[in-house]
Design an enzyme around this catalytic site. Structure first.
Site, short mmCIF file in Angstrom:
data_model
loop_
_atom_site.label_atom_id
_atom_site.label_comp_id
_atom_site.label_asym_id
_atom_site.label_seq_id
_atom_site.Cartn_x
_atom_site.Cartn_y
_atom_site.Cartn_z
N VAL A 11 0.82 -1.21 0.00
CA VAL A 11 0.00 0.00 0.00
C VAL A 11 0.86 1.26 0.00
O VAL A 11 0.62 2.19 -0.77
CB VAL A 11 -0.95 0.01 1.20
CG1 VAL A 11 -1.76 1.31 1.25
CG2 VAL A 11 -1.89 -1.19 1.15
N ARG A 42 11.08 -0.86 7.86
CA ARG A 42 11.78 -1.79 8.76
C ARG A 42 13.22 -2.02 8.32
O ARG A 42 14.12 -2.15 9.14
CB ARG A 42 11.02 -3.12 8.81
CG ARG A 42 9.67 -3.06 9.50
CD ARG A 42 9.10 -4.47 9.73
NE ARG A 42 7.83 -4.43 10.43
CZ ARG A 42 6.65 -4.41 9.82
NH1 ARG A 42 6.58 -4.41 8.50
NH2 ARG A 42 5.54 -4.38 10.52
N ARG A 43 13.43 -2.11 6.99
CA ARG A 43 14.77 -2.41 6.46
C ARG A 43 15.14 -1.38 5.40
O ARG A 43 14.43 -1.23 4.40
CB ARG A 43 14.80 -3.82 5.85
CG ARG A 43 14.49 -4.92 6.85
CD ARG A 43 14.70 -6.30 6.23
NE ARG A 43 13.89 -6.50 5.04
CZ ARG A 43 12.60 -6.87 5.06
NH1 ARG A 43 11.99 -7.06 6.22
NH2 ARG A 43 11.93 -7.04 3.94
N GLU A 127 -10.60 6.06 6.21
CA GLU A 127 -11.46 5.47 5.18
C GLU A 127 -10.93 4.14 4.67
O GLU A 127 -11.68 3.21 4.38
CB GLU A 127 -11.62 6.44 4.00
CG GLU A 127 -12.57 5.97 2.92
CD GLU A 127 -14.00 5.88 3.39
OE1 GLU A 127 -14.56 4.77 3.35
OE2 GLU A 127 -14.56 6.92 3.79
N GLU A 188 -3.33 -14.94 2.28
CA GLU A 188 -1.97 -14.89 2.81
C GLU A 188 -1.46 -16.30 3.08
O GLU A 188 -2.24 -17.26 3.14
CB GLU A 188 -1.96 -14.08 4.12
CG GLU A 188 -2.47 -12.66 4.00
CD GLU A 188 -1.50 -11.74 3.29
OE1 GLU A 188 -0.31 -12.14 3.15
OE2 GLU A 188 -1.92 -10.65 2.86
N ASP A 199 -10.35 -10.37 10.76
CA ASP A 199 -10.31 -9.17 9.92
C ASP A 199 -11.70 -8.56 9.80
O ASP A 199 -11.88 -7.35 9.99
CB ASP A 199 -9.76 -9.55 8.55
CG ASP A 199 -9.80 -8.40 7.57
OD1 ASP A 199 -8.87 -7.57 7.59
OD2 ASP A 199 -10.76 -8.31 6.77
N LYS A 203 -13.41 -4.80 11.26
CA LYS A 203 -14.15 -3.87 10.40
C LYS A 203 -15.59 -3.69 10.90
O LYS A 203 -16.14 -2.59 10.84
CB LYS A 203 -14.14 -4.39 8.97
CG LYS A 203 -12.73 -4.41 8.37
CD LYS A 203 -12.70 -5.15 7.04
CE LYS A 203 -11.30 -5.18 6.46
NZ LYS A 203 -11.21 -5.99 5.22
#
Length: 437
Positions: A11, A42-43, A127, A188, A199, A203
């Site tokens: 994203v 992170r890296r 949003e 995933e 999840d 929401k």
């Protein structure tokens, strides 16, 4: 307007790309250019392809980045509870505006973020946390503020919707459909958060909070996943003119004492093919809102993915940037109603119960007696030979019962008693039924 971006994965990279490609239009819409002042990752050494950004903007010090004086807006697309919570609270208390896609954090500790925003005087927009690019939260938060919302029913997880749609289309079992979803990139490597309903529950909490002006957290949401849904369940739904979807349902209503409450739940359910949500296939999301004055409203589109989510993020960035330039902030959290959350046992629902029973006289009467003892009215009964084979008396038979509306606790108690009957070989499946038949 100077942005700090926390996270540069799927994203975050799309946010950077869209900021670059649409720079002129975004400047015109806001009244000032958008400039990225830092990107926390992170890296540092990770290959980010041809991302149009100065490598010198990357840092691993996210907290230091949000504390900088040259940051107006913090955009968070890292996810998770910690350390994201600490970063955002720090930014909000310092008066910065925050745009986040972090549904888990909002459902877990949204009140802390809203309190920090009120303390610092900045905006908190999110949003992208529910249903990706679909404009949904702002209509609930602003457009429908003059109306009374009674119910929100939604398909808000693309992975589970793809799996259930595949099962419906091909007759595959759950494991096969999940394998296909993984191969196509819809699931995933560890699909637990999706297939077990975590999840969708996060929401659902966000939607209920906005719709009913009440603070609802993830812990308030009754949650069931889709791992127990079988090919036989899907076939039975088809026989009834239904399909199975993982639904988030948030409803306003009175409890047994007449007190106004809200019920928030996530679980698989049968819905008739005539329902607007029944035709939502593949990995798409849709939310069906029932308001008193506006009537039924349907929001539909892609609920996940880098570009759709980034679109929602940038929409929020434009809104908070305009507010900062104008020296105003959006309306604060609306939780004035403070309605109690009704326990799942008091939620009114219907059941589809499939039983494997002994094939002998008196069985149907005995089963019906159990429903009557728990004050559960039977709507329809379908009986046939075990396994759906040719007619003719054998040792076992299939019995499918659909109930009228009753408290979930009464329905659950009915099923428990059925499991203890000698004439019931097994309770093959139990599914809730929504949407009317």
């Amino acid at each position: 307007m100077r942005l700090a971006l926390l996270g540069c994965g799927t994203v975050g990279s799309e946010v950077v790309r869209l900021l670059h490609e649409q720079a002129a239009d975004l400047t015109a819409r806001i009244g000032a250019p958008l400039e990225i002042t830092g990107i926390a990752v992170r890296r540092l050494g990770r290959d980010r392809g041809d991302l149009p950004v100065d490598p010198g903007l990357f840092t691993t010090d996210a907290l230091g980045l949000v504390k900088r004086d040259d940051v107006d807006v913090v955009v968070e697309v890292v996810g998770g509870i910690e350390p994201a919570r600490g970063w955002l609270v720090e930014a909000l208390r310092a008066g910065k505006s925050v745009v986040t896609a972090n549904k888990a954090l909002l459902a877990e500790d949204g009140p802390a973020l809203h309190d920090a925003a009120a303390e610092g005087g900045g905006d908190l927009y999110y949003e992208a946390s529910v249903a990706g690019a679909i404009p949904l939260l702002r209509p609930l938060r602003e457009s429908l503020h003059g109306d009374r919302i009674n119910r929100v029913t939604g398909i808000v997880n693309g992975t589970t919707n793809f799996i259930l749609s595949a099962m419906d289309a091909t007759g595959a079992g759950f494991a096969e459909a999940l394998e296909e979803a993984t191969e196509l990139g819809y699931a995933e490597a560890d699909p637990t958060a999706d297939v077990e309903g975590f999840d969708a529950a996060a929401k659902a909490a966000i939607l209920a909070s906005l719709a009913f002006h009440t603070r609802v957290g993830a812990a308030d949401v009754h949650r069931e996943g889709i791992t127990e849904v079988t090919a036989a369940d899907v076939a039975s739904a088809k026989a009834m003119g239904c399909t199975i979807k993982l639904l988030c349902i948030a409803a306003r209503g009175a409890d047994a004492g007449g007190r106004e409450t809200v019920s928030v739940r996530v679980h698989p359910a049968m819905i008739p093919l005539s329902h607007p949500l029944a035709s939502v296939g593949d990995a798409f999301n849709a939310v069906f809102v029932e308001a008193e004055a506006a009537g039924p409203l349907m929001f539909y589109g892609r609920g996940a993915g880098g570009a759709p989510t980034a679109s929602a993020v940038l929409g929020d960035v434009v809104a908070v940037s305009r507010n900062r330039l104008a020296g105003v902030r959006s309306a604060s959290e609306s939780a004035y109603a403070d309605l109690p959350v009704r326990p799942m046992g008091e939620a009114l629902t219907r059941y589809h119960v499939s039983l494997d029973v002994a094939d002998r006289p008196g069985v149907l009467a005995a089963v019906a007696g159990v429903f009557a003892r728990h004050d559960v009215s039977i709507a329809t009964v379908r009986q046939g030979p075990a396994g759906g084979g040719a007619a003719g008396r054998g040792e076992d038979a299939d019995l499918v019962i659909v109930t009228h509306v009753a408290p979930d606790a009464a329905l659950a108690a009915t099923v428990r008693e059925l499991r203890g009957l000698d004439i019931v070989r097994s309770v093959a499946s139990v599914l809730r039924v929504e949407g009317g038949l």
